[in-house]
Structures are given as structure tokens and as C-alpha cells.
Design a protein around this motif. Structure first.
Motif, PDB file in Angstrom:
ATOM      1  N   ASP A 174      -3.205  -1.999   8.062  1.00 20.62           N
ATOM      2  CA  ASP A 174      -3.326  -1.126   8.905  1.00 20.62           C
ATOM      3  C   ASP A 174      -0.823  -1.376   8.912  1.00 20.62           C
ATOM      4  O   ASP A 174      -1.116  -0.510  10.495  1.00 20.62           O
ATOM      5  CB  ASP A 174      -3.434  -1.108  10.109  1.00 20.62           C
ATOM      6  CG  ASP A 174      -4.954  -0.780   9.837  1.00 20.62           C
ATOM      7  OD1 ASP A 174      -5.194  -0.401   9.354  1.00 20.62           O
ATOM      8  OD2 ASP A 174      -5.801  -1.226  10.787  1.00 20.62           O
ATOM      9  N   TYR A 175      -0.416  -2.161   9.035  1.00 27.88           N
ATOM     10  CA  TYR A 175       1.055  -1.928   8.942  1.00 27.88           C
ATOM     11  C   TYR A 175       2.062  -2.127   7.574  1.00 27.88           C
ATOM     12  O   TYR A 175       1.372  -3.064   6.859  1.00 27.88           O
ATOM     13  CB  TYR A 175       1.202  -3.260   9.900  1.00 27.88           C
ATOM     14  CG  TYR A 175       2.738  -3.744  10.146  1.00 27.88           C
ATOM     15  CD1 TYR A 175       3.404  -2.903  10.913  1.00 27.88           C
ATOM     16  CD2 TYR A 175       3.496  -4.486   9.117  1.00 27.88           C
ATOM     17  CE1 TYR A 175       4.265  -3.113  11.501  1.00 27.88           C
ATOM     18  CE2 TYR A 175       4.772  -4.495   9.906  1.00 27.88           C
ATOM     19  CZ  TYR A 175       4.950  -3.787  11.039  1.00 27.88           C
ATOM     20  OH  TYR A 175       6.092  -3.908  11.009  1.00 27.88           O
ATOM     21  N   ILE A 176       2.881  -1.421   7.321  1.00 32.07           N
ATOM     22  CA  ILE A 176       3.227  -1.233   6.463  1.00 32.07           C
ATOM     23  C   ILE A 176       4.454  -2.216   6.531  1.00 32.07           C
ATOM     24  O   ILE A 176       5.605  -1.378   7.109  1.00 32.07           O
ATOM     25  CB  ILE A 176       4.177   0.123   5.316  1.00 32.07           C
ATOM     26  CG1 ILE A 176       2.178   0.868   5.326  1.00 32.07           C
ATOM     27  CG2 ILE A 176       4.369  -0.181   4.446  1.00 32.07           C
ATOM     28  CD1 ILE A 176       1.299   0.160   4.339  1.00 32.07           C
ATOM     29  N   THR A 177       5.041  -3.784   5.301  1.00 29.76           N
ATOM     30  CA  THR A 177       5.974  -3.895   5.718  1.00 29.76           C
ATOM     31  C   THR A 177       6.669  -3.441   5.262  1.00 29.76           C
ATOM     32  O   THR A 177       6.894  -2.323   4.017  1.00 29.76           O
ATOM     33  CB  THR A 177       5.864  -5.511   5.129  1.00 29.76           C
ATOM     34  OG1 THR A 177       4.922  -5.565   3.771  1.00 29.76           O
ATOM     35  CG2 THR A 177       4.415  -6.037   6.204  1.00 29.76           C
ATOM     36  N   VAL A 178       8.517  -4.024   4.926  1.00 32.27           N
ATOM     37  CA  VAL A 178       9.716  -3.408   4.768  1.00 32.27           C
ATOM     38  C   VAL A 178       8.957  -4.017   3.009  1.00 32.27           C
ATOM     39  O   VAL A 178       9.532  -2.993   1.913  1.00 32.27           O
ATOM     40  CB  VAL A 178      10.744  -4.221   5.328  1.00 32.27           C
ATOM     41  CG1 VAL A 178      11.780  -3.724   4.196  1.00 32.27           C
ATOM     42  CG2 VAL A 178      11.246  -3.780   5.947  1.00 32.27           C
ATOM     43  N   TRP A 179       9.257  -5.081   2.278  1.00 35.00           N
ATOM     44  CA  TRP A 179       8.996  -5.039   0.736  1.00 35.00           C
ATOM     45  C   TRP A 179       7.868  -4.443   0.785  1.00 35.00           C
ATOM     46  O   TRP A 179       8.683  -3.980  -0.823  1.00 35.00           O
ATOM     47  CB  TRP A 179       8.857  -6.975   1.050  1.00 35.00           C
ATOM     48  CG  TRP A 179       6.878  -7.537   1.352  1.00 35.00           C
ATOM     49  CD1 TRP A 179       6.582  -8.082   2.487  1.00 35.00           C
ATOM     50  CD2 TRP A 179       5.961  -7.552   0.249  1.00 35.00           C
ATOM     51  NE1 TRP A 179       5.057  -8.334   2.043  1.00 35.00           N
ATOM     52  CE2 TRP A 179       5.044  -7.271   0.865  1.00 35.00           C
ATOM     53  CE3 TRP A 179       6.567  -6.161  -0.789  1.00 35.00           C
ATOM     54  CZ2 TRP A 179       3.742  -7.639   0.545  1.00 35.00           C
ATOM     55  CZ3 TRP A 179       4.821  -6.942  -1.812  1.00 35.00           C
ATOM     56  CH2 TRP A 179       3.397  -7.819  -0.845  1.00 35.00           C
ATOM     57  N   GLU A 180       6.810  -4.234   0.461  1.00 30.56           N
ATOM     58  CA  GLU A 180       5.849  -3.331   0.809  1.00 30.56           C
ATOM     59  C   GLU A 180       6.134  -1.927   0.380  1.00 30.56           C
ATOM     60  O   GLU A 180       6.112  -1.077  -0.392  1.00 30.56           O
ATOM     61  CB  GLU A 180       4.400  -3.491   1.533  1.00 30.56           C
ATOM     62  CG  GLU A 180       4.298  -4.626   1.161  1.00 30.56           C
ATOM     63  CD  GLU A 180       2.254  -4.877   3.075  1.00 30.56           C
ATOM     64  OE1 GLU A 180       1.751  -5.285   2.649  1.00 30.56           O
ATOM     65  OE2 GLU A 180       2.051  -3.655   3.433  1.00 30.56           O
ATOM     66  N   ALA A 181       7.134  -1.812   1.113  1.00 30.76           N
ATOM     67  CA  ALA A 181       7.634   0.188   1.130  1.00 30.76           C
ATOM     68  C   ALA A 181       8.068  -0.068  -0.075  1.00 30.76           C
ATOM     69  O   ALA A 181       8.851   0.756  -0.931  1.00 30.76           O
ATOM     70  CB  ALA A 181       8.420   0.452   2.815  1.00 30.76           C
ATOM     71  N   LEU A 182       9.343  -1.187  -0.037  1.00 29.90           N
ATOM     72  CA  LEU A 182      10.460  -1.314  -1.542  1.00 29.90           C
ATOM     73  C   LEU A 182      10.159  -0.997  -2.624  1.00 29.90           C
ATOM     74  O   LEU A 182      10.289  -0.469  -3.145  1.00 29.90           O
ATOM     75  CB  LEU A 182      11.383  -2.340  -1.117  1.00 29.90           C
ATOM     76  CG  LEU A 182      11.993  -2.229   0.393  1.00 29.90           C
ATOM     77  CD1 LEU A 182      13.246  -2.995   0.567  1.00 29.90           C
ATOM     78  CD2 LEU A 182      13.541  -1.134  -0.017  1.00 29.90           C
ATOM     79  N   ALA A 183       8.898  -2.183  -2.306  1.00 29.06           N
ATOM     80  CA  ALA A 183       8.102  -2.582  -3.656  1.00 29.06           C
ATOM     81  C   ALA A 183       6.922  -1.070  -4.406  1.00 29.06           C
ATOM     82  O   ALA A 183       7.200  -0.676  -5.547  1.00 29.06           O
ATOM     83  CB  ALA A 183       6.636  -3.117  -3.810  1.00 29.06           C
ATOM     84  N   PRO A 224      -2.480  -8.431   3.426  1.00 31.56           N
ATOM     85  CA  PRO A 224      -1.727  -9.322   4.017  1.00 31.56           C
ATOM     86  C   PRO A 224      -1.653  -9.029   5.223  1.00 31.56           C
ATOM     87  O   PRO A 224      -1.783  -9.707   6.565  1.00 31.56           O
ATOM     88  CB  PRO A 224      -0.811  -9.701   3.138  1.00 31.56           C
ATOM     89  CG  PRO A 224      -1.123  -9.521   2.198  1.00 31.56           C
ATOM     90  CD  PRO A 224      -1.697  -8.220   2.223  1.00 31.56           C
ATOM     91  N   THR A 225      -1.339  -7.176   5.874  1.00 28.30           N
ATOM     92  CA  THR A 225      -1.144  -6.914   7.235  1.00 28.30           C
ATOM     93  C   THR A 225      -1.631  -5.982   7.301  1.00 28.30           C
ATOM     94  O   THR A 225      -1.246  -4.224   7.317  1.00 28.30           O
ATOM     95  CB  THR A 225       0.844  -6.616   7.024  1.00 28.30           C
ATOM     96  OG1 THR A 225       0.815  -5.560   6.193  1.00 28.30           O
ATOM     97  CG2 THR A 225       1.472  -7.945   7.130  1.00 28.30           C
ATOM     98  N   LEU A 266      -4.340   0.586  -1.721  1.00 28.71           N
ATOM     99  CA  LEU A 266      -5.979  -0.149  -0.443  1.00 28.71           C
ATOM    100  C   LEU A 266      -5.152  -1.397  -0.419  1.00 28.71           C
ATOM    101  O   LEU A 266      -5.564  -1.784   1.023  1.00 28.71           O
ATOM    102  CB  LEU A 266      -6.592  -0.250  -1.619  1.00 28.71           C
ATOM    103  CG  LEU A 266      -8.583  -1.069  -1.325  1.00 28.71           C
ATOM    104  CD1 LEU A 266      -8.899   0.023   0.160  1.00 28.71           C
ATOM    105  CD2 LEU A 266      -9.194  -0.992  -2.260  1.00 28.71           C
ATOM    106  N   PHE A 267      -4.270  -1.675  -1.067  1.00 30.45           N
ATOM    107  CA  PHE A 267      -3.851  -3.357  -0.383  1.00 30.45           C
ATOM    108  C   PHE A 267      -2.784  -3.405   0.543  1.00 30.45           C
ATOM    109  O   PHE A 267      -3.219  -4.584   1.200  1.00 30.45           O
ATOM    110  CB  PHE A 267      -3.106  -3.798  -2.168  1.00 30.45           C
ATOM    111  CG  PHE A 267      -2.526  -5.454  -2.090  1.00 30.45           C
ATOM    112  CD1 PHE A 267      -3.533  -6.400  -1.876  1.00 30.45           C
ATOM    113  CD2 PHE A 267      -1.231  -5.363  -1.866  1.00 30.45           C
ATOM    114  CE1 PHE A 267      -2.732  -7.823  -2.129  1.00 30.45           C
ATOM    115  CE2 PHE A 267      -0.642  -6.652  -1.683  1.00 30.45           C
ATOM    116  CZ  PHE A 267      -1.167  -7.804  -1.219  1.00 30.45           C
ATOM    117  N   ILE A 268      -2.229  -2.426   0.503  1.00 34.94           N
ATOM    118  CA  ILE A 268      -1.206  -3.022   1.885  1.00 34.94           C
ATOM    119  C   ILE A 268      -1.615  -2.721   2.897  1.00 34.94           C
ATOM    120  O   ILE A 268      -1.437  -3.475   3.470  1.00 34.94           O
ATOM    121  CB  ILE A 268       0.150  -1.568   1.076  1.00 34.94           C
ATOM    122  CG1 ILE A 268      -0.154  -0.286   1.071  1.00 34.94           C
ATOM    123  CG2 ILE A 268       0.480  -2.570  -0.276  1.00 34.94           C
ATOM    124  CD1 ILE A 268       0.842   0.358   0.870  1.00 34.94           C
TER     125      ILE A 268
END
Length: 217
Positions: A190-199, A187-188, A181-183
């Protein structure tokens, strides 16, 4: 009336009593872009249901072979000397095996579907990938648990042996949905950033490590 030519700009319209996609197919369907829209809806429904059943059968066969291979791997034992005696112990820790190999074997179909959709969709998520992941999780949470409870004979009792591991996996499951839900709305949106994916990716080996520590403590 026939469907528009594939040379026309992609757009949706209703022709001949059915909804056509001009020059566009959603992954694999419709099978024939132009003339398939002229078929009666019952014919198309039977065709798609037969194709769906055939795919389910193929997935079931492959998943069964995969699970048998995983069971063979996790059942392997080695000889150890303990207190001057030779004993047979499992090479794979049961908790680690359940969280890695067994989970991969049971979740392989929806993982593959999600990967296929994200690659074909130019890394834009559609309805298929998230739907299969969440649908599988919901099915496991409600239906599988209900069947396991109903399968217990009347009067018998089942207890959780590794309560620490159970608490870790249960809490992690709840945190996973909160993180999702947070990602997605954080902050972004409907968009998954690289750091969110790596985390998200590195949270899995952390879960396995914590569960292993709780199992061997």
C-alpha cells in the motif's frame, strides 16, 4: 434537522435521513456542506446527475478538440527522395503516434482526474484515481473490443498487420498489471516508493522504443 457546523470535528453521521460529512467535502461534493444534507435524496441525485452530464459534455468537447489536433499533427508529411523519385512520407511513425499522442489524447481525462486527486489528497491515493484508470482500461479491453468486433460486416475479415507490435503491446499490458500487483502488495504494501514510480515511468519509453524497432524491422 440541519447538518453539523463546519467548526465541528470531521466525522460522518446520518442526520435527517441523509449521510453528512461534518465540515468535510470529498473533492467537490457536497456543494454546500451545511444545508445540502437537508435536501431530499431525489433532488440531490438529479442535481449530481445534471452536474455529471455537464462535466461529461465538457470533457467530450475538449477531448474532441484535442484528438483533432493530434490527428492534424500525425497526418503531416514530408518529401523524401527514394530511388530518384520524390515521395511523401509521414513525419510521425504510426506506431509511435498511436502509443504516445493518441494514447495521451484518449486517456487525458482519467490522467487529469488521478493527478488532481493525488495532489488534493496530499499524495494519498483515494478511490477516484485508481478507479478511473482501471475502469478505463477495463472499458477499452471489453466494451471497445466488443464493439469493434461487432462492427465488422458479416463475411468480412480483419487481420492484424503489425503482429510483432501487437505481441509486444499485449505482453506489456499483462506485465503492467503484474507489476501493479507487485508494487502494491510486494516489499512495501500500500505504499509506492520513488524507485517503483520511476521504474513505472521509464517502462513507457521502453515500450515505445521496442514497438518502434518491431515496426521498422
Amino acid at each position: 434537522m440541519s447538518c453539523p457546523s463546519v467548526d465541528d470535528p470531521p466525522s460522518n453521521s446520518t442526520l435527517g435521513g441523509c449521510k453528512c460529512s461534518r465540515g468535510r467535502m470529498e473533492l467537490y461534493l457536497p456543494l454546500a456542506l451545511d444545508f445540502e444534507c437537508d435536501w431530499p435524496a431525489p433532488v440531490r441525485a438529479i442535481l449530481y446527475l445534471a452536474l455529471l452530464a455537464w462535466c461529461f459534455l465538457g470533457v467530450a468537447i475538449i477531448a474532441n478538440i484535442f484528438m483533432e489536433a493530434i490527428e492534424t499533427i500525425t497526418a503531416k508529411k514530408k518529401t523524401k527522395i527514394r530511388d530518384g523519385k520524390e515521395i511523401q512520407v509521414l513525419i510521425w511513425n504510426p506506431t509511435v503516434a498511436n502509443l504516445t499522442l493518441m494514447a495521451l489524447g484518449s486517456s487525458a481525462p482519467e490522467i487529469l482526474l488521478s493527478v488532481i486527486e493525488i495532489l488534493l489528497g496530499k499524495f494519498e491515493a483515494g478511490a477516484l484515481g485508481p478507479g478511473t484508470i482501471l475502469g478505463s482500461a477495463a472499458f477499452n479491453l471489453f466494451v471497445i473490443n466488443a464493439i469493434c468486433i461487432l462492427a465488422i460486416p458479416e463475411g468480412d475479415v480483419r487481420k492484424i498487420k503489425q503482429y510483432d507490435v501487437f505481441i509486444i503491446t499485449a505482453v506489456t499490458s499483462v506485465l503492467a498489471y503484474i507489476w501493479l500487483l507487485f508494487i502494491l502488495v510486494g516489499p512495501t504494501p500500500d505504499y509506492i516508493t520513488v524507485w517503483e514510480a520511476l521504474a513505472t515511468l521509464f517502462a513507457f519509453p521502453l515500450l515505445v522504443w521496442l514497438s518502434y524497432l518491431a515496426d521498422t524491422a
